[in-house]
Design a protein around this motif. Structure first.
Motif, PDB file in Angstrom:
ATOM      1  N   CYS A   1       0.846  -1.201   0.000  1.00 21.58           N
ATOM      2  CA  CYS A   1       0.000   0.000   0.000  1.00 21.58           C
ATOM      3  C   CYS A   1       0.872   1.237   0.000  1.00 21.58           C
ATOM      4  CB  CYS A   1      -0.936  -0.004   1.215  1.00 21.58           C
ATOM      5  SG  CYS A   1      -2.201   1.270   1.051  1.00 21.58           S
TER       6      CYS A   1
ATOM      7  N   TYR B   1      -0.332   4.119   0.773  1.00 18.72           N
ATOM      8  CA  TYR B   1      -0.862   5.024   1.797  1.00 18.72           C
ATOM      9  C   TYR B   1      -0.296   4.648   3.162  1.00 18.72           C
ATOM     10  CZ  TYR B   1      -4.449   6.771  -1.477  1.00 18.72           C
ATOM     11  OH  TYR B   1      -5.112   7.349  -2.525  1.00 18.72           O
TER      12      TYR B   1
ATOM     13  N   TYR C   1      -3.778   3.867  11.550  1.00 16.92           N
ATOM     14  CA  TYR C   1      -4.423   2.761  12.272  1.00 16.92           C
ATOM     15  C   TYR C   1      -4.260   1.416  11.582  1.00 16.92           C
ATOM     16  CZ  TYR C   1      -7.662   4.302   8.713  1.00 16.92           C
ATOM     17  OH  TYR C   1      -8.189   4.692   7.511  1.00 16.92           O
TER      18      TYR C   1
ATOM     19  N   GLY D   1      -4.916  -3.117  -0.693  1.00 16.22           N
ATOM     20  CA  GLY D   1      -4.134  -1.918  -0.450  1.00 16.22           C
ATOM     21  C   GLY D   1      -4.090  -1.099  -1.738  1.00 16.22           C
ATOM     22  N   VAL D   2      -3.643   0.143  -1.618  1.00 17.60           N
ATOM     23  CA  VAL D   2      -3.632   1.024  -2.797  1.00 17.60           C
ATOM     24  C   VAL D   2      -2.254   0.955  -3.450  1.00 17.60           C
ATOM     25  CG1 VAL D   2      -3.994   3.363  -3.640  1.00 17.60           C
ATOM     26  CG2 VAL D   2      -5.259   2.547  -1.634  1.00 17.60           C
TER      27      VAL D   2
ATOM     28  N   GLU E   1     -14.269   4.688   7.121  1.00 20.24           N
ATOM     29  CA  GLU E   1     -13.118   4.495   8.005  1.00 20.24           C
ATOM     30  C   GLU E   1     -13.283   5.171   9.361  1.00 20.24           C
ATOM     31  OE1 GLU E   1     -11.218   2.265   7.263  1.00 20.24           O
ATOM     32  OE2 GLU E   1     -10.342   2.374   5.267  1.00 20.24           O
TER      33      GLU E   1
HETATM   34  S1  SF4 Z   1      -6.368   1.473   5.413  1.00 24.68           S
HETATM   35 FE1  SF4 Z   1      -6.213   0.836   3.257  1.00 24.68          FE
HETATM   36  S2  SF4 Z   1      -5.317   2.628   2.240  1.00 24.68           S
HETATM   37 FE2  SF4 Z   1      -4.910   2.892   4.422  1.00 24.68          FE
HETATM   38  S3  SF4 Z   1      -2.868   1.995   4.733  1.00 24.68           S
HETATM   39 FE3  SF4 Z   1      -4.383   0.383   5.134  1.00 24.68          FE
HETATM   40  S4  SF4 Z   1      -4.599  -0.722   3.207  1.00 24.68           S
HETATM   41 FE4  SF4 Z   1      -3.615   1.234   2.756  1.00 24.68          FE
END
Ligand code: SF4
Length: 424
Positions: free
Chosen positions: A65, A67, A71, A111-112, A168
Motif C-alpha cells: 500500500c 498510503y 491505524y 491496499g492502494v 473508516e
Molecule cells: S487502510 Fe487501506 S489505504 Fe490505508 S494503509 Fe491500510 S490498506 Fe492502505
C-alpha cells in the motif's frame, strides 16, 4: 512465494475488514451456464457437521500500500510481510475453493498500489475472469478504493453483488489526522455514484427484466470505532446520514484493534471496544427497525451509549413516566418501544389481541422476552411483574451480561487532534 503462501499473508491482512453478509442478492446457476448461486434474503454461509461456518473467501488482492493510514497494519511504513495476487491467481483460487465447497463467495479488498484506478483495474480484472471465464455466479463483495473514477466504479458494480467504500473514521477531522491521503470527497463521490446507479438500475430492471444489474446487493460501509475520540452521537448521526444519502444497506462498526504505536491512537495494550461496537449495532437496529431517532438514543448532553444497558432499555429508563403500557391497548409504535418486545412479537401482539384480550401468561408464547418486558407492561388489568421496582433496582435487573465484560473508554479528546486543512 506460491499462491497458498500469498493466501496466508493476504487472508491474514484482510481480517480487520468486516461486512461479510451476503443478503439481498439473487442469482441462480440453474437458469444457465455457470456455477454457484446466491439467495435473496439469505446469507451465503454453510455450516459443516462440526459447526464450522463456511462462507466467503475474505482476502486482499495485495497488502502492498502506498498510503500510510496510522491505524492500519498494512500501511506503507510498517515492516510486515507483503504479497500480491495476480488477477488470474486469485480468480483460479476462488473457483477452486468454491468447487471444493470451502467457500460460497468472495470478499475482496486491497491496499492502494500506484493509485485508486490502477488498483481497481486489478480488482476488475479478477472479477472479470471469475465471472466471464470461470462463469462464477456466486456472491462477490468488493471494497471500492476511495478516489476511484466513475468508470472504474461502473465496471466493478457490473461484476460484484455488493460494493462498499469505507468511511473508516467517524469525523473528517479524525480522517484527515490519521489517514491524510484519504479525502472525504474521494470517499463520498463513489458512494454517490453507486447510489445513483442503483436507483437508475432499479428503473432499468422494471422496464427490461434482462437489463444488466448493478451491485444488486447494494452498498455498505465500515466505520472504525474507538481509534479516535469521536463520540457515539457523532457516529450514529453519521450512520443515519449515510443511510439516507447513499441508500446504504448496512453501516458496519468495527472495534479498533490496536496494531500500531501512534501518539493519536490508543495504546497497543488497549482492548478492542467490543462492547461499544455491540451497543452501536443495537442502536443502529433501533433506528432502522424501531423508528427511533438518533437524538432519542444519544444526544449532545449524553453523547455516549450506556454500556450496561441495551439502548432500548436505557431509553425506557429515561422515560419511566410512559410505562407501564397496556398490552391490549398500546399502538404498534408504543409496543415497539417496550424493552423485550421485538418487531415480530409486536406484530404478533397486534394480531393476537384481535382474537381476544391478552393475559400476562399469553405474552411469552408470542415471543416477548418477559425478563425485561414484564416491568413495562400490564395485561388484562394486571401488572406483568410481581411488583414495581425502584428505578435503581430496575436498572440492575435490566443490565445485560454484555455489560459485565468491562470496557475502558479511550480518553483522548477530539480537541487533541491536530487540525489539518481539508484537501491538504
Ligand atoms: S487502510 Fe487501506 S489505504 Fe490505508 S494503509 Fe491500510 S490498506 Fe492502505
Amino acid at each position: 512465494m506460491d499462491v497458498i503462501e500469498k493466501l496466508a499473508v493476504l487472508g491474514d491482512a484482510a481480517r480487520f475488514d468486516v461486512a461479510c453478509t451476503s443478503s439481498g442478492s439473487e442469482r441462480s446457476a440453474s437458469s444457465g451456464a455457470g456455477v454457484g448461486s446466491t439467495v435473496a434474503g439469505g446469507i451465503c454461509h454453510t455450516w459443516t457437521d462440526d459447526g464450522r461456518c463456511i462462507s466467503l473467501l475474505k482476502v486482499l488482492l495485495t497488502n502492498h500500500c502506498d498510503y500510510d493510514c496510522a491505524y492500519c497494519r498494512n500501511r506503507s511504513s510498517n515492516d510486515v510481510p507483503r504479497a500480491a495476487f495476480r488477477p488470474e491467481e486469485l480468480a483460479m483460487l476462488t473457483i477452486e475453493f468454491y468447487r471444493r465447497n470451502y467457500i460460497e463467495g468472495l470478499f475482496l479488498s486491497s491496499g492502494v498500489v500506484r493509485d485508486a484506478d490502477h488498483t481497481m483495474g486489478l480488482m476488475i480484472e479478477t472479477l472479470r475472469l471469475l465471472r466471464e471465464v470461470h462463469l462464477f455466479r456466486g456472491y462477490v463483495h468488493v471494497k471500492v478504493i476511495p478516489g476511484a473514477s466513475p468508470e472504474a466504479v461502473e465496471r466493478i458494480g457490473r461484476l460484484a453483488d455488493r460494493v462498499s467504500v469505507n468511511v473508516e473514521l467517524p469525523s473528517t477531522r479524525s480522517l484527515l489526522s490519521l489517514a491524510p491521503q484519504k479525502k472525504p470527497a474521494d470517499i463520498e463521490a463513489p458512494m454517490a455514484y453507486i447510489a445513483d446507479r442503483r436507483s437508475a438500475n432499479r428503473e432499468e430492471l422494471v422496464r427490461y427484466r434482462g437489463a444488466p444489474t448493478f451491485a444488486p446487493a447494494g452498498q455498505s460501509t465500515q466505520l472504525i470505532v474507538g481509534a479516535t475520540p469521536d463520540r457515539d452521537v457523532q457516529i450514529l448521526r453519521l450512520s443515519k446520514n449515510l443511510y439516507s444519502r447513499f441508500d446504504m444497506k448496512r453501516v458496519f462498526f468495527s472495534a479498533y484493534i490496536p496494531t500500531n504505536a501512534h501518539p493519536l491512537l490508543p495504546a497497543l495494550t488497549s482492548a478492542p471496544p467490543l462492547l461499544r461496537e455491540h451497543r452501536l449495532y443495537q442502536a443502529d437496529w433501533l433506528m432502522r427497525f424501531y423508528r427511533f431517532d438518533v437524538e432519542e438514543i444519544v444526544d449532545s448532553g449524553s453523547p455516549d451509549l450506556d454500556l450496561d444497558l441495551d439502548p432500548k432499555s436505557a431509553w425506557a429508563m429515561r422515560h419511566l413516566d410512559r410505562f407501564p403500557v397496556d398490552v391490549n391497548r398500546a399502538d404498534y409504535e408504543t409496543l415497539l418501544r417496550v424493552p423485550g418486545i421485538g418487531v415480530l412479537s409486536a406484530q404478533r401482539v397486534v394480531a393476537a389481541r384481535r382474537l381476544g384480550r391478552l393475559r400476562t401468561e399469553d405474552l411469552r408464547p408470542l415471543g416477548i422476552v418477559m425478563k425485561r418486558a414484564r416491568f413495562f407492561l400490564t395485561a388484562a388489568g394486571r401488572y406483568a411483574a410481581e411488583r414495581i421496582p425502584q428505578a435503581a433496582e430496575l436498572r440492575v435487573l435490566l443490565a445485560d451480561k454484555c455489560g459485565q465484560k468491562g470496557y475502558a473508554p479511550f480518553q483522548l479528546r477530539i480537541e487533541d487532534l491536530p487540525v489539518v486543512a481539508e484537501g491538504a
